[in-house]
Design a protein around this motif. Structure first.
Motif, PDB file in Angstrom:
ATOM      1  N   UNK A  27       0.713  -1.610  -0.174  1.00  0.00           N
ATOM      2  CA  UNK A  27      -0.111   0.166  -0.100  1.00  0.00           C
ATOM      3  C   UNK A  27       1.041   1.610   0.132  1.00  0.00           C
ATOM      4  N   UNK A  28       2.056   1.213   0.100  1.00  0.00           N
ATOM      5  CA  UNK A  28       2.535   2.459   0.742  1.00  0.00           C
ATOM      6  C   UNK A  28       3.641   2.337  -0.560  1.00  0.00           C
ATOM      7  N   UNK A  29       4.127   1.579  -1.319  1.00  0.00           N
ATOM      8  CA  UNK A  29       4.242   1.743  -2.555  1.00  0.00           C
ATOM      9  C   UNK A  29       3.545   2.092  -3.786  1.00  0.00           C
ATOM     10  N   UNK A  30       2.246   1.632  -3.545  1.00  0.00           N
ATOM     11  CA  UNK A  30       1.147   2.388  -4.196  1.00  0.00           C
ATOM     12  C   UNK A  30       1.050   3.941  -4.501  1.00  0.00           C
ATOM     13  N   UNK A  31       0.927   4.237  -3.003  1.00  0.00           N
ATOM     14  CA  UNK A  31       0.750   5.224  -2.549  1.00  0.00           C
ATOM     15  C   UNK A  31       2.242   6.213  -3.531  1.00  0.00           C
ATOM     16  N   UNK A  32       2.934   5.575  -2.772  1.00  0.00           N
ATOM     17  CA  UNK A  32       3.975   6.146  -3.480  1.00  0.00           C
ATOM     18  C   UNK A  32       4.147   6.853  -4.881  1.00  0.00           C
ATOM     19  N   UNK A  33       3.655   5.626  -6.123  1.00  0.00           N
ATOM     20  CA  UNK A  33       3.373   6.074  -7.395  1.00  0.00           C
ATOM     21  C   UNK A  33       2.493   6.775  -7.463  1.00  0.00           C
ATOM     22  N   UNK A  34       1.558   7.149  -6.753  1.00  0.00           N
ATOM     23  CA  UNK A  34       0.523   7.841  -6.855  1.00  0.00           C
ATOM     24  C   UNK A  34       0.983   9.039  -6.982  1.00  0.00           C
ATOM     25  N   UNK A  35       1.576   9.942  -5.375  1.00  0.00           N
ATOM     26  CA  UNK A  35       2.221  10.733  -5.156  1.00  0.00           C
ATOM     27  C   UNK A  35       3.074  11.263  -6.329  1.00  0.00           C
ATOM     28  N   UNK A  36       3.740  10.607  -6.987  1.00  0.00           N
ATOM     29  CA  UNK A  36       4.807  10.392  -8.166  1.00  0.00           C
ATOM     30  C   UNK A  36       5.171  11.769  -9.129  1.00  0.00           C
TER      31      UNK A  36
END
Length: 189
Positions: A27-36
């Motif tokens: 989930x953290x990695x998914x949120x990270x990708x959304x933020x980029x």
């Protein structure tokens, strides 16, 4: 034949281990990708705060909402913030050394409840056997517990790994956004 079966079992175990990643990490990695893409398009126009120090041994310091033009004040931190109601708050720190022999950039990711869930820390340093870039990643679960801590060391500004010695630094963080040292000045606006 036995070797082939053992290799197949080993390969399948490795594959299964990768697919059973901690759901919080995923989930953290998914949120990270959304933020980029948001960070890329909005960071330069985002809210900024400036942390200056001055006086003998730089014992005086204060946060400002704009850059200061005083020769006696040293800018040692700059913060940029992006808030998204559906994602939380992204905080980008530039940290400058007074000696000029290191620079640290830190990305802090806070959820919609202002709880820290990820830190991406980068340091360029000359306080090393060779100039280095050190990257650290801290992952936190919903209770604020550190669940993964990764560190990589490279020749400065490359992806060429290095085992050179260096003067390491701790990552400074707060688990709640309102505990970050700039928060009072940011909240004044």
């Amino acid at each position: 034949m036995k070797k082939s079966i053992l290799l197949l079992i080993f390969f399948l175990n490795c594959l299964m281990g990768r697919t059973q990643e901690n759901p919080e990490i995923l989930q953290i990695r998914e949120n990270f990708q959304i933020w980029q893409p948001i960070i890329e398009s909005e960071l330069n126009g985002s809210t900024q705060l400036f942390h200056y120090a001055w006086g003998e041994s730089y014992q005086e310091d204060e946060w400002y909402t704009n850059e200061q033009a005083s020769e006696g004040k040293f800018l040692f931190q700059k913060v940029r913030l992006i808030e998204k109601s559906n994602l939380g708050t992204f905080v980008y720190y530039d940290n400058y050394s007074m000696s000029g022999d290191w620079y640290i950039a830190v990305d802090y990711y806070f959820d919609t409840n202002d709880k820290l869930y990820f830190v991406y820390w980068r340091m360029n340093t000359y306080q090393a056997d060779e100039p280095l870039t050190i990257e650290k990643r801290l992952y936190f679960n919903s209770e604020g517990e550190l669940i993964r801590n990764l560190k990589s060391t490279y020749k400065m500004n490359t992806k060429d790994g290095s085992t050179a010695g260096f003067a390491d630094r701790d990552i400074e963080y707060e688990l709640q956004l309102n505990k970050m040292d700039f928060y009072g000045k940011w909240n004044e606006e």
